[in-house]
Design a protein around this motif. Structure first.
Motif, PDB file in Angstrom:
ATOM      1  N   GLN A  86       0.450  -1.272   0.130  1.00  0.00           N
ATOM      2  CA  GLN A  86      -0.157   0.094   0.081  1.00  0.00           C
ATOM      3  C   GLN A  86       1.238   1.143  -0.443  1.00  0.00           C
ATOM      4  O   GLN A  86       1.892   1.842   0.705  1.00  0.00           O
ATOM      5  N   LEU A  88       0.848   5.585  -0.128  1.00  0.00           N
ATOM      6  CA  LEU A  88      -0.588   7.509  -0.192  1.00  0.00           C
ATOM      7  C   LEU A  88      -0.579   7.899  -1.105  1.00  0.00           C
ATOM      8  O   LEU A  88       1.195   8.481  -1.134  1.00  0.00           O
ATOM      9  N   ASN A 107      -5.508   6.291  -0.581  1.00  0.00           N
ATOM     10  CA  ASN A 107      -4.983   4.731  -0.548  1.00  0.00           C
ATOM     11  C   ASN A 107      -5.119   3.961  -1.768  1.00  0.00           C
ATOM     12  O   ASN A 107      -6.132   4.140  -2.446  1.00  0.00           O
ATOM     13  N   TYR A 109      -2.834   0.705  -3.900  1.00  0.00           N
ATOM     14  CA  TYR A 109      -1.700  -0.606  -3.656  1.00  0.00           C
ATOM     15  C   TYR A 109      -1.063  -0.401  -5.424  1.00  0.00           C
ATOM     16  O   TYR A 109      -1.981  -0.351  -5.998  1.00  0.00           O
TER      17      TYR A 109
END
Length: 124
Positions: A86, A88, A107, A109
């Motif tokens: 993950q 940001l 967020n 991935y």
């Protein structure tokens, strides 16, 4: 699988107990080489299966929200996951005025495969 990986140890133990430079020693040495070869092949097959299962799991969890996006087949020959995780994302969004901007975050991935990078939004 556990038994297969023990065969080289067994053959090595036999090899240590046979007379040096004998026919039995040559046969045991060849058996040790072949047993190691079988173990390597088994380990590689298990690694390939594990990688395929990981790709299938990722493919199953992906949801394509728009019909415009073409579904990407993840399970292909030679593809595997190098890293995933993950992150940001910080981006600016224009506010009501022309010169006003507002910082937003979301967020994401990331999936780094052996041949491509896939960026996805995490399901809410």
């Amino acid at each position: 699988m556990q038994r297969v990986t023990r065969y080289p140890l067994l053959v090595y133990a036999i090899l240590e107990r046979v007379p040096q430079n004998s026919e039995i020693q040559r046969i045991a040495a060849k058996a040790l080489l072949l047993a190691n070869h079988v173990v390597r092949n088994c380990n590689e097959g298990a690694r390939r299966m594990e990688r395929t299962e990981q790709l299938l799991d990722i493919e199953r969890r992906l949801i394509y929200k728009t019909a415009d996006l073409k579904r990407i087949p993840l399970v292909t020959s030679g593809r595997y996951v190098v890293k995933n995780g993950q992150v940001l994302q910080i981006y600016e969004r224009r506010a009501k005025g022309l010169l006003q901007t507002k910082q937003k975050t979301r967020n994401l991935y990331l999936f780094l495969f052996s041949d491509m990078l896939l960026i996805a939004k995490k399901r809410v």
